[in-house]
Design a protein around this motif. Structure first.
Motif, PDB file in Angstrom:
ATOM      1  N   ILE A   2      -3.015   6.911  -2.506  1.00 49.40           N
ATOM      2  CA  ILE A   2      -2.735   7.216  -1.108  1.00 49.40           C
ATOM      3  C   ILE A   2      -2.778   8.720  -0.918  1.00 49.40           C
ATOM      4  O   ILE A   2      -1.993   9.449  -1.531  1.00 49.40           O
ATOM      5  N   HIS A 114       2.736   0.855   8.700  1.00 49.57           N
ATOM      6  CA  HIS A 114       1.410   0.835   8.081  1.00 49.57           C
ATOM      7  C   HIS A 114       0.410   0.090   8.963  1.00 49.57           C
ATOM      8  O   HIS A 114       0.717  -0.253  10.111  1.00 49.57           O
ATOM      9  N   ARG A 115      -0.782  -0.156   8.389  1.00 54.42           N
ATOM     10  CA  ARG A 115      -1.889  -0.725   9.175  1.00 54.42           C
ATOM     11  C   ARG A 115      -1.553  -2.103   9.731  1.00 54.42           C
ATOM     12  O   ARG A 115      -1.866  -2.412  10.887  1.00 54.42           O
ATOM     13  N   PHE A 153       1.111   6.559   7.670  1.00 52.75           N
ATOM     14  CA  PHE A 153       0.596   5.374   6.981  1.00 52.75           C
ATOM     15  C   PHE A 153      -0.182   4.420   7.896  1.00 52.75           C
ATOM     16  O   PHE A 153      -0.530   3.318   7.460  1.00 52.75           O
ATOM     17  N   ASP A 155      -3.125   4.045   8.799  1.00 51.71           N
ATOM     18  CA  ASP A 155      -4.414   3.547   8.302  1.00 51.71           C
ATOM     19  C   ASP A 155      -4.323   3.113   6.842  1.00 51.71           C
ATOM     20  O   ASP A 155      -5.338   2.949   6.161  1.00 51.71           O
ATOM     21  N   VAL A 156      -3.106   2.915   6.351  1.00 54.35           N
ATOM     22  CA  VAL A 156      -2.874   2.487   4.967  1.00 54.35           C
ATOM     23  C   VAL A 156      -2.398   1.037   4.980  1.00 54.35           C
ATOM     24  O   VAL A 156      -1.515   0.671   5.763  1.00 54.35           O
ATOM     25  N   SER A 157      -2.976   0.194   4.132  1.00 53.75           N
ATOM     26  CA  SER A 157      -2.611  -1.220   4.109  1.00 53.75           C
ATOM     27  C   SER A 157      -1.311  -1.439   3.349  1.00 53.75           C
ATOM     28  O   SER A 157      -0.907  -0.632   2.497  1.00 53.75           O
ATOM     29  N   ALA A 160      -1.868  -1.508  -0.380  1.00 54.18           N
ATOM     30  CA  ALA A 160      -1.909  -0.199  -1.026  1.00 54.18           C
ATOM     31  C   ALA A 160      -0.496   0.315  -1.297  1.00 54.18           C
ATOM     32  O   ALA A 160      -0.238   0.929  -2.341  1.00 54.18           O
ATOM     33  N   LEU A 161       0.429   0.051  -0.381  1.00 53.47           N
ATOM     34  CA  LEU A 161       1.816   0.472  -0.589  1.00 53.47           C
ATOM     35  C   LEU A 161       2.447  -0.312  -1.743  1.00 53.47           C
ATOM     36  O   LEU A 161       3.172   0.253  -2.564  1.00 53.47           O
ATOM     37  N   TYR A 164       1.141   1.066  -5.022  1.00 50.36           N
ATOM     38  CA  TYR A 164       1.795   2.339  -5.359  1.00 50.36           C
ATOM     39  C   TYR A 164       3.190   2.073  -5.921  1.00 50.36           C
ATOM     40  O   TYR A 164       3.608   2.696  -6.912  1.00 50.36           O
TER      41      TYR A 164
END
Length: 428
Positions: A2, A114-115, A153, A155-157, A160-161, A164
């Motif tokens: 990320i 998030h997204r 966040f 545009d972060v799925s 992905a979180l 991480y």
């Protein structure tokens, strides 16, 4: 991996970054990621405790333990959630009110939406019949209190979180209410989106992209609104009131759609916007007969019409001033209850002085005109109707001798100067 560098670089000079830290996955990843950046301002975390469920009692200590491990200061704020039709909305209002109060000048509050959250927001608002402003969903940044709210966040799925969190062996709390499908957002998350993903695997990404397009469209509408409002924000004789107002004649010259667009932009800074059903209030105010005193009541204030202008009133303007008040030291300013303060200039009247407000039937001796009815004099000066009930009146030995901030309505050479309070929600 990320990468937030492009989103965070404009805020490196902020005095500090504050993380809205619930202890859940999203905010845990956000706090961990920020705390491990090589170059950053001071970071602090804010945990808002709603007290809505027993399991939440353990969350502040969990958050404290994680913050201590990262070397981050934690502030826990306890709030009360008002009873209402929507517990979700009430909890959100309480949470953001706490963030608003906690932010110091120039600070950035970062949240972990998030997204998928963005996609849910768009679909939720679409089902409620929202317009372009609502369908633009959550902006990546906006003003909040004395600082800025930033959502890095969007545009972060969620996957992905989660990846991480697993990579860095993070632990987080799970809110049991997130699985309760009686709440609309949870219903979308658990019952609707899984079905949509079976047919359209990229549904969250596509809806989030649609929100970006709508945000761009809203930006163009805002640009048009600023142009229209610049024309309607004409000067008037009562600018000293410090109230936001618009020239109704300019507003009428716009198409109905442009009127609504300009007013939405103008009122968004002042109140929660009305839904489509309540815009009849604007039409009634705009089209009322010239001798009427129409009012459009909104969540956080009211729009009044007077002398072909519309005025925004809130806070103390919606309360009756308290009086009368004896003025025992006329050489000094007199603080009025809920109505600013007054001072005298010129020749001080000799006698017992007090400040009062209109009750009806007042008259004033005007130089060269004899005694005149105060109501008629205020009509001649086109004093806005909503101001008249709180205009301080100076009496000397029970005789009206001056009206605040209207030197033409004074006698014996005494001018009554009214200084209105400076307040975002009150007078000026």
């Amino acid at each position: 991996m990320i990468d937030l560098s492009s989103k965070l670089s404009p805020w490196l000079s902020a005095p500090s970054w504050c993380v809205a830290f619930s202890g859940g996955l999203d905010s845990t990843v956000l706090l961990h990621l920020l705390a491990n950046l090589p170059h950053k301002p001071v970071i602090r975390a804010i945990h808002v405790h709603h007290g809505l469920q027993a399991v939440a009692e353990a969350w502040p200590s969990h958050c404290q333990q994680l913050c201590e491990g990262l070397g981050v200061n934690l502030q826990v704020i306890h709030v009360e959630v008002s009873a209402g039709a929507s517990l979700e909305q009430a909890a959100r209002d309480a949470r953001y009110a706490a963030f608003n109060a906690a932010l110091r000048p120039g600070e950035v509050l970062l949240t972990g939406q998030h997204r998928e959250d963005q996609a849910e927001t768009l679909l939720f608002r679409l089902l409620r019949g929202a317009g372009v402003r609502g369908l633009a969903a959550m902006p990546i940044q906006r003003a909040l209190g004395q600082g800025v709210l930033l959502r890095p966040f969007l545009d972060v799925s969620r996957k992905a979180l989660e990846a991480y969190a697993r990579e860095h062996q993070l632990t987080w709390v799970e809110d049991p209410s997130n699985s309760d499908t009686q709440y609309s957002r949870n219903y979308l998350r658990h019952a609707v989106f899984p079905t949509l993903r079976q047919r359209w695997p990229q549904v969250a990404q596509n809806l989030a992209r649609t929100a970006e397009h709508l945000s761009e469209a809203q930006g163009l509408l805002d640009e048009l609104a600023r142009q229209d409002l610049a024309l309607a924000s004409t000067a008037n004789a009562y600018d000293w009131l410090g109230l936001a107002s618009l020239d109704l004649r300019v507003m009428r010259s716009l198409s109905p759609a442009r009127q609504r667009n300009a007013l939405q932009y103008w009122m968004a800074q002042r109140t929660r916007l009305p839904d489509a059903r309540h815009w009849a209030g604007w039409e009634a105010l705009r089209d009322a007969a010239g001798d009427g005193r129409p009012v459009w009541r909104l969540t956080d204030g009211e729009l009044h019409r007077s002398n072909e202008r519309v005025w925004w009133l809130s806070g103390d303007w919606l309360k009756a001033p308290q009086g009368p008040q004896v003025w025992s030291a006329p050489n000094e300013a007199l603080v009025l209850s809920g109505n600013g303060q007054v001072s005298l200039s010129g020749t001080l009247p000799q006698g017992v002085l007090h400040i009062a407000y209109r009750q009806g039937g007042e008259s004033l001796l005007v130089h060269g005109r004899g005694r005149r009815d105060l109501k008629r004099l205020l009509n001649e000066l086109e004093v806005p109707a909503f101001v008249r009930s709180r205009l301080p009146l100076l009496y000397c030995d029970d005789q009206l001798v001056a009206v605040a901030n209207l030197p033409v309505l004074s006698r014996q050479g005494a001018d009554l100067n009214w200084c209105l309070p400076t307040s975002e929600q009150g007078l000026r």
